[in-house]
Design a protein around this motif. Structure first.
Motif, PDB file in Angstrom:
ATOM      1  N   PRO A  95       1.673   9.536   7.864  1.00  0.00           N
ATOM      2  CA  PRO A  95       2.914   9.508   7.084  1.00  0.00           C
ATOM      3  C   PRO A  95       3.497  10.921   6.973  1.00  0.00           C
ATOM      4  O   PRO A  95       2.780  11.870   6.684  1.00  0.00           O
ATOM      5  N   LYS A 128       0.681   4.625  -2.195  1.00  0.00           N
ATOM      6  CA  LYS A 128       0.125   3.502  -1.423  1.00  0.00           C
ATOM      7  C   LYS A 128      -0.103   3.903   0.032  1.00  0.00           C
ATOM      8  O   LYS A 128      -1.133   3.594   0.617  1.00  0.00           O
ATOM      9  N   GLU A 129       0.864   4.584   0.621  1.00  0.00           N
ATOM     10  CA  GLU A 129       0.747   4.977   2.034  1.00  0.00           C
ATOM     11  C   GLU A 129      -0.380   5.979   2.261  1.00  0.00           C
ATOM     12  O   GLU A 129      -0.939   6.042   3.356  1.00  0.00           O
ATOM     13  N   GLN A 138       5.318   4.440  -3.526  1.00  0.00           N
ATOM     14  CA  GLN A 138       5.233   4.179  -2.086  1.00  0.00           C
ATOM     15  C   GLN A 138       4.341   5.212  -1.399  1.00  0.00           C
ATOM     16  O   GLN A 138       3.467   4.867  -0.610  1.00  0.00           O
TER      17      GLN A 138
END
Length: 176
Positions: free
Chosen positions: A144, A166-167, A163
Motif C-alpha cells: 500500500p 485495515k490495509e 482504511q
C-alpha cells in the motif's frame, strides 16, 4: 472531592485515541510514553498492558524518505498482558505477543512471540544503503502506497484512517 487536572501527557493519549489509536481495558503507564501521533491510528494496544516510563511507540520509519520521497509505515500491535520496559522502543511492523515482556532499553525491530521475554539492542549491519533502498523500491510495487492526503498535515479523515489501518493489518506500506 477535588477535580483532577488533566496532564499534557493524558491529553496526548486522548488525542491519539480520538485519531484512531486503539487501547484496551486497564492499560497502565501509556501517558508516560511517547506515541507516534503522526500515525497513531496504526497502533493497537490490548487489555492489561503495562508501559514503564519513557517507552516509545513508533509506527513510521523515515529512513526511506530522502531516497524514495515516501516514509515506511506499519502497524504496532501490543497484545493482552504484555509489559513494555522503561525506554523500550517499539518499531513499525512489530507485534508484541500476549504475556510477553520487553526489557527496559530494548529496541524491538521484530515481533515478539507470546509468552517470551526479550531484551537488548539488536542493532547490527543489515545491508548497504543502496540495497536497502532498492529493496523498498521493489516492495512498493506490491505494498500500500499513500499520498500526502493520507497524513495529518493532508487532513486525513477518520474513514481514511480506518482504511489505512485495515490495509496495513499485516503489511508494511509507504506514505508521502
Amino acid at each position: 472531592m477535588g477535580l483532577r487536572k488533566t496532564s499534557p501527557e493524558d491529553l496526548n493519549v486522548q488525542a491519539c485515541i480520538e485519531k484512531g489509536m486503539k487501547v484496551g481495558k486497564t492499560c497502565h503507564g501509556l501517558a508516560a510514553s511517547t506515541i507516534d501521533y503522526a500515525h497513531c491510528w496504526l497502533i493497537e494496544i490490548g487489555d492489561n498492558v503495562t508501559f514503564a516510563p519513557q517507552t516509545y511507540l513508533l509506527a513510521h520509519d523515515a529512513s526511506t524518505k530522502r531516497y524514495l520521497n515516501y516514509t515506511k509505515i506499519s502497524k504496532i500491535k501490543i497484545e493482552d498482558n504484555a509489559f513494555i520496559g522503561a525506554r523500550a522502543l517499539i518499531m513499525p511492523g512489530v507485534t508484541v505477543g500476549k504475556n510477553a515482556i520487553v526489557a527496559a532499553g530494548s529496541i524491538v525491530t521484530k515481533s515478539v512471540p507470546a509468552g517470551y521475554v526479550v531484551g537488548g539492542n539488536p542493532a547490527k549491519e543489515i545491508a548497504k544503503t543502496e540495497e536497502y533502498i532498492n529493496r523498498h523500491k521493489a516492495n512498493m510495487d506490491n505494498a500500500p502506497v499513500y499520498d500526502y492526503q493520507w497524513t495529518i498535515g493532508g487532513n486525513i479523515t477518520p474513514d481514511m484512517c480506518n482504511q489505512m489501518s485495515k490495509e496495513l493489518d499485516d503489511a508494511i506500506g509507504y506514505v508521502k
